[in-house]
Scaffold this active site. Sequence first.
Site, short mmCIF file in Angstrom:
data_model
loop_
_atom_site.label_atom_id
_atom_site.label_comp_id
_atom_site.label_asym_id
_atom_site.label_seq_id
_atom_site.Cartn_x
_atom_site.Cartn_y
_atom_site.Cartn_z
N LYS A 15 -3.00 5.15 -2.66
CA LYS A 15 -3.99 6.03 -2.05
C LYS A 15 -4.29 7.16 -3.02
CE LYS A 15 -4.12 4.14 2.16
NZ LYS A 15 -5.35 3.70 2.86
N ASP A 61 -14.46 -0.72 2.88
CA ASP A 61 -13.57 -0.83 4.04
C ASP A 61 -14.30 -0.19 5.22
OD1 ASP A 61 -11.58 -0.42 5.99
OD2 ASP A 61 -10.13 0.48 4.64
N SER A 102 0.86 -1.18 0.00
CA SER A 102 0.00 0.00 0.00
C SER A 102 0.90 1.24 0.00
CB SER A 102 -0.88 -0.04 1.25
OG SER A 102 -1.64 1.14 1.35
N GLY A 156 -4.64 -3.33 6.06
CA GLY A 156 -3.66 -3.01 7.10
C GLY A 156 -3.96 -1.68 7.76
N LYS A 200 -10.88 -5.88 8.07
CA LYS A 200 -9.88 -5.48 9.05
C LYS A 200 -10.39 -5.94 10.41
CE LYS A 200 -8.04 -1.42 6.69
NZ LYS A 200 -8.16 0.05 6.54
N GLU A 216 -11.37 1.32 -3.56
CA GLU A 216 -11.72 1.06 -2.18
C GLU A 216 -12.33 2.32 -1.55
OE1 GLU A 216 -8.33 -0.41 -0.04
OE2 GLU A 216 -9.40 -0.40 1.83
N LYS A 247 -1.31 -1.06 -4.27
CA LYS A 247 -2.46 -0.23 -3.89
C LYS A 247 -1.94 1.18 -3.73
CE LYS A 247 -5.02 0.32 0.45
NZ LYS A 247 -5.81 -0.45 1.44
N ASP A 279 -7.26 3.39 -3.29
CA ASP A 279 -8.01 3.54 -2.03
C ASP A 279 -8.24 5.02 -1.77
OD1 ASP A 279 -9.16 3.37 0.46
OD2 ASP A 279 -7.42 2.51 1.48
#
Length: 370
Positions: free
Chosen positions: A164, A239, A136, A291, A263, A214, A162, A189
């Site tokens: 952000k 999420d 990530s 995570g 999670k 996400e 991944k 994400d």
Amino acid sequence: MKITEVRLRHLNMDLVAPFTTSFGTFVDKEFILVEVKNGEGLSGWAESVAFSAPWYNEETIKTNWTMLEDFLIPLVLDKEIEHPRDVSDMFSHIRKNNMAKSAIEGAIWDLYAKEKNIPLSMALGGELEKIDVGISIGIQKTVPELLAKIEAGLKDGYKRIKMKIQPGWDVDVIREVRNRYPDIPIMADANSAYRLKDIELLKQLDQFDLMMIEQPLSSDDIVDHATLQAEIKTPICLDESVHSVEDARKALELGSCKIINIKIGRVGGLTEAMKIHELCKERNVPVWCGGMLESGVGRAHNIALTTLDNFTMPGDTAASANYWHQDIIQPEVTVNDGVITVPKAAGIGYEVDYAAVDEFTSYSKRYTNK
Ligand SMILES: [Mg+2]
């Protein structure tokens, strides 16, 4: 089983490099480490994934400490616990505070597995011996910096990238990544950075063949996400919006997502995480494990959960060295070619390094009934 002592520790660990998401930048991580002990000298470990401020959900380190001290520890201390799966029921009259609940529930699962002398993964019913993981990457200052991080992640063999995103760091940036890497598995994400009014922008993401986007919309929403999913091809993964198996059921019935990021802390513990895994498996919905900048203890819990067979997409559990100068477990979590070999030792499968724990602990408190 019986818990005769609980110890809470407040730790602070410096990150190897700052990590930026749409809700803020981290340079270090404060967290609560929970140790539960039985009368025979065995310890179970877990950590709370609450951050120091309520960016991700409503919980913080301080609210977690209060919940643990005032409500949750008294419910388990010196009580006869038949099985760790009963712990979430013992907490069911306390609303939310899922990360606090999860921290002590996870430690009890670890202790249970150690009492049985089996790996936590086996106690959970997981069978995978190796798990695929991705990396990530936070929001970077420039695109070349992002490309350099992606290059390094690919060189390490991570199975997916991944990144952000947030308004101003989305379509144009992903286009540059796609131009450089036409074939790699990429996901984005947003950590709730968009609203339904951004639908035209989010539709543009369809051209990049992302594995998923996400949590594009609000952190508590499942209604607008259903509207958005009907309009875009890119699978939505939820999420922040999914706090329980009931939330997951409603989201799937509304069509709010096609994938769920599980999670453990967000859903209140391993037992609830397993229920969401089962529901998704019945409905052919893939899941993966997200995570929360965990130390090695939290990482070990994520690894154990990911051995369940519907975790078919690579998770966020990268190597310890990606985050920490020194981790608090021995050996540290290592990744070879994007794969973690699941430890076979009892419980979480890694030894807690007391010297490292002491070094990072700023305060601690012991709870007993004596
Ligand atoms: Mg996320």
